[in-house]
Enzyme design. Sequence first.
Site, PDB file in Angstrom:
ATOM      1  N   GLY A 142       0.844  -1.201   0.000  1.00  0.00           N
ATOM      2  CA  GLY A 142       0.000   0.000   0.000  1.00  0.00           C
ATOM      3  C   GLY A 142       0.874   1.244   0.000  1.00  0.00           C
ATOM      4  N   ASP A 152       4.097  -4.241   6.405  1.00  0.00           N
ATOM      5  CA  ASP A 152       4.564  -5.515   6.958  1.00  0.00           C
ATOM      6  C   ASP A 152       4.703  -6.612   5.903  1.00  0.00           C
ATOM      7  OD1 ASP A 152       1.843  -5.606   6.722  1.00  0.00           O
ATOM      8  OD2 ASP A 152       1.475  -6.499   8.694  1.00  0.00           O
ATOM      9  N   THR A 196       3.842   3.072   5.683  1.00  0.00           N
ATOM     10  CA  THR A 196       2.423   2.684   5.628  1.00  0.00           C
ATOM     11  C   THR A 196       1.627   3.648   6.490  1.00  0.00           C
ATOM     12  OG1 THR A 196       0.806   1.058   6.413  1.00  0.00           O
ATOM     13  CG2 THR A 196       2.939   0.944   7.432  1.00  0.00           C
ATOM     14  N   ASP A 200      -0.821   2.798   8.189  1.00  0.00           N
ATOM     15  CA  ASP A 200      -1.479   2.049   9.272  1.00  0.00           C
ATOM     16  C   ASP A 200      -0.765   2.111  10.633  1.00  0.00           C
ATOM     17  OD1 ASP A 200      -3.216   1.295   7.271  1.00  0.00           O
ATOM     18  OD2 ASP A 200      -2.203  -0.609   6.881  1.00  0.00           O
ATOM     19  N   ASP A 205       1.469   0.121  11.805  1.00  0.00           N
ATOM     20  CA  ASP A 205       1.383  -1.215  12.414  1.00  0.00           C
ATOM     21  C   ASP A 205       2.665  -2.035  12.277  1.00  0.00           C
ATOM     22  OD1 ASP A 205       1.288  -1.520   9.691  1.00  0.00           O
ATOM     23  OD2 ASP A 205      -0.377  -2.919   9.651  1.00  0.00           O
ATOM     24  N   ARG A 248      -6.133  -1.279   8.559  1.00  0.00           N
ATOM     25  CA  ARG A 248      -6.103  -2.759   8.519  1.00  0.00           C
ATOM     26  C   ARG A 248      -6.414  -3.327   9.901  1.00  0.00           C
ATOM     27  NH1 ARG A 248      -2.450  -5.930   4.426  1.00  0.00           N
ATOM     28  NH2 ARG A 248      -0.883  -4.347   4.123  1.00  0.00           N
TER      29      ARG A 248
HETATM   30  P1  ADP Z   1       2.225  -3.907   2.754  1.00  0.00           P
HETATM   31  O1  ADP Z   1       3.690  -3.966   2.466  1.00  0.00           O
HETATM   32  O2  ADP Z   1       1.669  -2.530   2.612  1.00  0.00           O
HETATM   33  O3  ADP Z   1       1.868  -4.592   4.048  1.00  0.00           O
HETATM   34  P2  ADP Z   1       1.227  -6.259   1.309  1.00  0.00           P
HETATM   35  O4  ADP Z   1       0.888  -7.016   2.530  1.00  0.00           O
HETATM   36  O5  ADP Z   1       0.319  -6.330   0.146  1.00  0.00           O
HETATM   37  O6  ADP Z   1       1.457  -4.708   1.578  1.00  0.00           O
HETATM   38  O7  ADP Z   1       2.652  -6.771   0.816  1.00  0.00           O
HETATM   39  C1  ADP Z   1       3.302  -6.185  -0.290  1.00  0.00           C
HETATM   40  C2  ADP Z   1       4.036  -7.225  -1.087  1.00  0.00           C
HETATM   41  O8  ADP Z   1       5.067  -7.821  -0.279  1.00  0.00           O
HETATM   42  C3  ADP Z   1       3.197  -8.404  -1.544  1.00  0.00           C
HETATM   43  O9  ADP Z   1       2.429  -8.117  -2.682  1.00  0.00           O
HETATM   44  C4  ADP Z   1       4.293  -9.417  -1.831  1.00  0.00           C
HETATM   45  O10 ADP Z   1       4.941  -9.135  -3.053  1.00  0.00           O
HETATM   46  C5  ADP Z   1       5.295  -9.152  -0.704  1.00  0.00           C
HETATM   47  N1  ADP Z   1       5.067 -10.099   0.408  1.00  0.00           N
HETATM   48  C6  ADP Z   1       4.044 -10.130   1.276  1.00  0.00           C
HETATM   49  N2  ADP Z   1       4.134 -11.170   2.127  1.00  0.00           N
HETATM   50  C7  ADP Z   1       5.248 -11.852   1.765  1.00  0.00           C
HETATM   51  C8  ADP Z   1       5.898 -13.051   2.241  1.00  0.00           C
HETATM   52  N3  ADP Z   1       5.406 -13.752   3.240  1.00  0.00           N
HETATM   53  N4  ADP Z   1       7.036 -13.418   1.632  1.00  0.00           N
HETATM   54  C9  ADP Z   1       7.543 -12.704   0.607  1.00  0.00           C
HETATM   55  N5  ADP Z   1       6.991 -11.607   0.099  1.00  0.00           N
HETATM   56  C10 ADP Z   1       5.862 -11.157   0.663  1.00  0.00           C
END
Ligand code: ADP
Length: 320
Positions: free
Chosen positions: A11, A103, A125, A127, A129, A171
């Site tokens: 995000g 995260d 982010t 959030d 968090d 979230r």
């Molecule tokens: P944010 O970083 O804002 O929390 P997301 O949770 O959508 O957003 O995560 C962003 C990107 O990080 C995902 O689309 C994916 O490419 C990568 N990602 C998320 N979780 C994992 C994981 N467990 N292992 C590796 N890459 C991950």
Amino acid sequence: MKKIGVLTSGGDAPGMNPAIRAVVRKAIFNDMEVYGVYGGYAGLIKGDIKKLELGSVGDIIHRGGTMLLSARCPEFKSREVQQIGIEQLNAHGIEGLVVIGGDGSYMGAKALTEQGYPCVGVPGTIDNDIPGTDFTIGFDTALNTVIDAIDKIRDTATSHDRTFVIEVMGRNAGDIALWAGLAGGAETILIPEENYDMNNIVERLRKGQERGKKHSIIVVAEGVCSGVDFAKQLKELTNNDIRVSVLGHMQRGGSPSAQDRVLASRLGARAVELLMEGKGGRAVGIENNKLVDYDIIEALEQRKHKIDLDLFNLSKVLSI
Ligand code: ADP
């Protein structure tokens, strides 16, 4: 390290641009080369990587969003896909990567680090968090957006004697709801970290009305429930004139606040320092206004972001 990369993922958040700017300028100041990875991990595996110069990050400090673009890339959870990412970085001679994101993005940075490729996480982010930091980049700007909306809604709530339910983002974290609710003088704040008692909310509304208070603002974090559902339930119990406002994605936009620009500048520059010192696998943050860094794996597995319950209790006292 002489060549580093930077990407934004997940995000988007206001303040990512000043963070990118800080990474680029701090690195070039120290005679390093910087490469921008466009479109998060999706761009990384495609090799969408370009060299950034001092001028590449000119005129972005005040802009929301991220000039490097962001994306979700679920396939990056697979080890084989992560290996492709590492191959792309190696092909460009990039020795370390700054990952600005939430995260999920940290999980990606952690996975690369576990496979021997050094990454540093910068918390970006709205959030708030992320473990290992008191504040994330974007949180302050989002708060200001929400407060602005609450103030405006309050004007119309007062004119029409209405109760407003305002659903905000965050979230699974209640930080935006709590801070914006406190700063916006909300009568009730619902956060996922604390259970709420509907009878108690109805009783507070009734008591307020008894002392002549005709309007009320209830801030609901999206992690609790939908504002629309909550308003329906409340209407059945009170018969009040209740309206709902779901603020949505406007909370992710806008020019970053001064606070977020300064935080992004400090954290971005610190991430580069760590890579210069050869320290990968770290997550940078700010605690008690001091820059800190933790092992990214330990930060994600052993630390937990905690909401400030003192603030929550204070909000209850002040909205009596
Ligand atoms: P944010 O970083 O804002 O929390 P997301 O949770 O959508 O957003 O995560 C962003 C990107 O990080 C995902 O689309 C994916 O490419 C990568 N990602 C998320 N979780 C994992 C994981 N467990 N292992 C590796 N890459 C991950």
